[in-house]
Design an enzyme around this catalytic site. Sequence first.
Site, PDB file in Angstrom:
ATOM      1  N   ARG A 108     -14.930  31.034  28.125  1.00 55.37           N
ATOM      2  CA  ARG A 108     -15.803  32.380  27.575  1.00 55.37           C
ATOM      3  C   ARG A 108     -14.928  33.489  27.339  1.00 55.37           C
ATOM      4  O   ARG A 108     -14.672  34.138  28.442  1.00 55.37           O
ATOM      5  CB  ARG A 108     -16.859  32.429  28.298  1.00 55.37           C
ATOM      6  CG  ARG A 108     -17.955  33.707  28.129  1.00 55.37           C
ATOM      7  CD  ARG A 108     -19.117  33.827  28.750  1.00 55.37           C
ATOM      8  NE  ARG A 108     -20.010  32.892  27.942  1.00 55.37           N
ATOM      9  CZ  ARG A 108     -21.418  33.274  27.971  1.00 55.37           C
ATOM     10  NH1 ARG A 108     -21.985  34.134  28.540  1.00 55.37           N
ATOM     11  NH2 ARG A 108     -22.287  32.117  27.454  1.00 55.37           N
ATOM     12  N   HIS A 135     -20.273  30.156  19.098  1.00 53.09           N
ATOM     13  CA  HIS A 135     -20.896  29.765  20.417  1.00 53.09           C
ATOM     14  C   HIS A 135     -21.258  28.080  20.121  1.00 53.09           C
ATOM     15  O   HIS A 135     -22.573  28.053  20.054  1.00 53.09           O
ATOM     16  CB  HIS A 135     -22.306  30.566  20.911  1.00 53.09           C
ATOM     17  CG  HIS A 135     -22.558  30.289  22.247  1.00 53.09           C
ATOM     18  ND1 HIS A 135     -21.883  29.362  23.222  1.00 53.09           N
ATOM     19  CD2 HIS A 135     -23.431  30.823  23.196  1.00 53.09           C
ATOM     20  CE1 HIS A 135     -22.434  29.727  24.503  1.00 53.09           C
ATOM     21  NE2 HIS A 135     -23.427  30.533  24.717  1.00 53.09           N
ATOM     22  N   GLN A 138     -23.992  26.495  22.459  1.00 51.14           N
ATOM     23  CA  GLN A 138     -25.256  26.739  22.246  1.00 51.14           C
ATOM     24  C   GLN A 138     -25.968  25.954  21.094  1.00 51.14           C
ATOM     25  O   GLN A 138     -27.138  25.617  21.059  1.00 51.14           O
ATOM     26  CB  GLN A 138     -25.538  28.344  22.065  1.00 51.14           C
ATOM     27  CG  GLN A 138     -26.737  28.957  21.898  1.00 51.14           C
ATOM     28  CD  GLN A 138     -27.597  28.810  22.998  1.00 51.14           C
ATOM     29  OE1 GLN A 138     -27.192  29.342  24.304  1.00 51.14           O
ATOM     30  NE2 GLN A 138     -28.729  28.122  23.100  1.00 51.14           N
ATOM     31  N   ASP A 223     -31.499  36.457  18.556  1.00 48.70           N
ATOM     32  CA  ASP A 223     -30.455  36.833  19.833  1.00 48.70           C
ATOM     33  C   ASP A 223     -30.527  38.456  19.717  1.00 48.70           C
ATOM     34  O   ASP A 223     -30.964  39.008  18.967  1.00 48.70           O
ATOM     35  CB  ASP A 223     -29.230  36.084  19.131  1.00 48.70           C
ATOM     36  CG  ASP A 223     -28.255  36.417  20.610  1.00 48.70           C
ATOM     37  OD1 ASP A 223     -28.477  36.594  21.596  1.00 48.70           O
ATOM     38  OD2 ASP A 223     -26.982  36.386  20.176  1.00 48.70           O
ATOM     39  N   CYS A 259     -31.514  32.308  22.341  1.00 53.93           N
ATOM     40  CA  CYS A 259     -30.430  31.701  23.329  1.00 53.93           C
ATOM     41  C   CYS A 259     -30.385  32.112  24.618  1.00 53.93           C
ATOM     42  O   CYS A 259     -30.056  31.420  25.463  1.00 53.93           O
ATOM     43  CB  CYS A 259     -28.965  31.750  22.685  1.00 53.93           C
ATOM     44  SG  CYS A 259     -28.581  33.661  22.493  1.00 53.93           S
ATOM     45  N   ARG A 287     -28.870  23.319  27.397  1.00 57.67           N
ATOM     46  CA  ARG A 287     -27.671  23.470  27.533  1.00 57.67           C
ATOM     47  C   ARG A 287     -26.884  22.615  28.417  1.00 57.67           C
ATOM     48  O   ARG A 287     -25.963  21.926  28.134  1.00 57.67           O
ATOM     49  CB  ARG A 287     -27.396  24.860  28.457  1.00 57.67           C
ATOM     50  CG  ARG A 287     -28.024  26.004  27.259  1.00 57.67           C
ATOM     51  CD  ARG A 287     -26.902  26.147  26.008  1.00 57.67           C
ATOM     52  NE  ARG A 287     -25.622  26.210  26.270  1.00 57.67           N
ATOM     53  CZ  ARG A 287     -24.997  27.331  26.682  1.00 57.67           C
ATOM     54  NH1 ARG A 287     -25.571  28.355  26.596  1.00 57.67           N
ATOM     55  NH2 ARG A 287     -23.723  27.110  26.930  1.00 57.67           N
TER      56      ARG A 287
HETATM   57  N1   CP Z   1     -27.155  31.304  26.053  1.00 58.14           N
HETATM   58  C1   CP Z   1     -25.865  31.789  26.917  1.00 58.14           C
HETATM   59  O1   CP Z   1     -24.837  31.327  26.758  1.00 58.14           O
HETATM   60  O2   CP Z   1     -26.315  32.170  28.179  1.00 58.14           O
HETATM   61  P1   CP Z   1     -25.377  32.898  29.138  1.00 58.14           P
HETATM   62  O3   CP Z   1     -24.663  33.966  28.691  1.00 58.14           O
HETATM   63  O4   CP Z   1     -26.216  33.098  30.372  1.00 58.14           O
HETATM   64  O5   CP Z   1     -24.364  31.988  29.572  1.00 58.14           O
HETATM   65  N1  NVA Z   2     -24.715  37.158  21.256  1.00 63.17           N
HETATM   66  C1  NVA Z   2     -24.901  37.339  22.633  1.00 63.17           C
HETATM   67  C2  NVA Z   2     -24.984  35.833  23.076  1.00 63.17           C
HETATM   68  C3  NVA Z   2     -25.186  35.512  24.671  1.00 63.17           C
HETATM   69  C4  NVA Z   2     -25.204  34.209  24.946  1.00 63.17           C
HETATM   70  C5  NVA Z   2     -23.688  37.732  23.298  1.00 63.17           C
HETATM   71  O1  NVA Z   2     -22.491  37.604  23.032  1.00 63.17           O
HETATM   72  O2  NVA Z   2     -23.722  38.716  24.080  1.00 63.17           O
END
Ligand code: CP
Ligand code: NVA
Length: 302
Positions: A108, A135, A138, A223, A259, A287
């Site tokens: 990430r 993502h 997701q 989101d 999400c 997930r």
């Molecule tokens: N939806 C998602 O990726 O959540 P987190 O940021 O908690 O991993």
């Molecule tokens: N769009 C959000 C998703 C988090 C899972 C972010 O990037 O913070």
Amino acid sequence: MTDIVDIDDLTTGELATVLDRAAEIKAGNTGDGDASDDPAGEPLANRTLAMLFEKPSTRTRISFETGMTQLGGHAIFLGPDDIHLGHGEPVKDTARAIGRYTDFVMARVFDHADVVDLATWADVPVINGLTDDAHPCQTLADLLTIREHFEDPSVAWVGDGNNVCQSFVVGAAMAGLDLTVATPPGYGVDDGVLARAEGFGNPPETTHDPAAAVAGADVVYTDVWVSMGQEDDRAEKLADFEGFQVTTDLLGDRALMHCLPAHRGEEVTDDALESDNAIVWDQAENRLHAQKGLLAWLAEQE
Ligand code: CP
Ligand code: NVA
């Protein structure tokens, strides 16, 4: 070797296979009588997943770590200050070293180019656990959730054409879903992402009108407006997204997906998220199952 930098690193057939595998694992019964791919058979015994996090996470971190344990393997959490990445060691050096120890890498990171570099240089499958652009994990959970709840639904995305939206646009195109994306001007999905969806013969409709987008929809998906790393743009984004909040009025009797994490009072109201229309906890649970399906499938590709 397959890297999952975005959802279309899978073919349409592979995506269906991974989702089927996830559903089988979730049901606890693969139905083929072969214990080696049964959850209890520990198909990832002695396998290790390195998890690199430049940003916070609840669902991604816990579901990957738990999933590896449940499949008989092991996961190592590596936060922003745990390794040399970001502190002077180039991505390609980190990637080559990690690939000598572990069987999979999940990352990430902020810059999408960094996960591309990891995938290029690591000698093991690299899985994108969220970048500023995509993502895919997701999307796997989203598609699993949708197929559990609906047959051939229409979906409306309302909000930012961000990382989560972009992978979902491509995944929805691959899965043959009918999708309309409503974003404020200037916050639409990248043209390159739309072109990839077009390549599957099923690009989304796009609009700047949330009410029009949800009119024919069974599901509304949103989101956050302020994604991780965009905190300095908060005031500007809150102003630009006025009218795009998912309220119970906009939602009507449609299902609500998010999400998570949610910013209640911004992209979604508390009563919408707490309503019986919300399927966000199924989505969050999936997930785990979707990633177990992906990891088990990746292990078989070697
Ligand atoms: N939806 C998602 O990726 O959540 P987190 O940021 O908690 O991993
Ligand atoms: N769009 C959000 C998703 C988090 C899972 C972010 O990037 O913070």
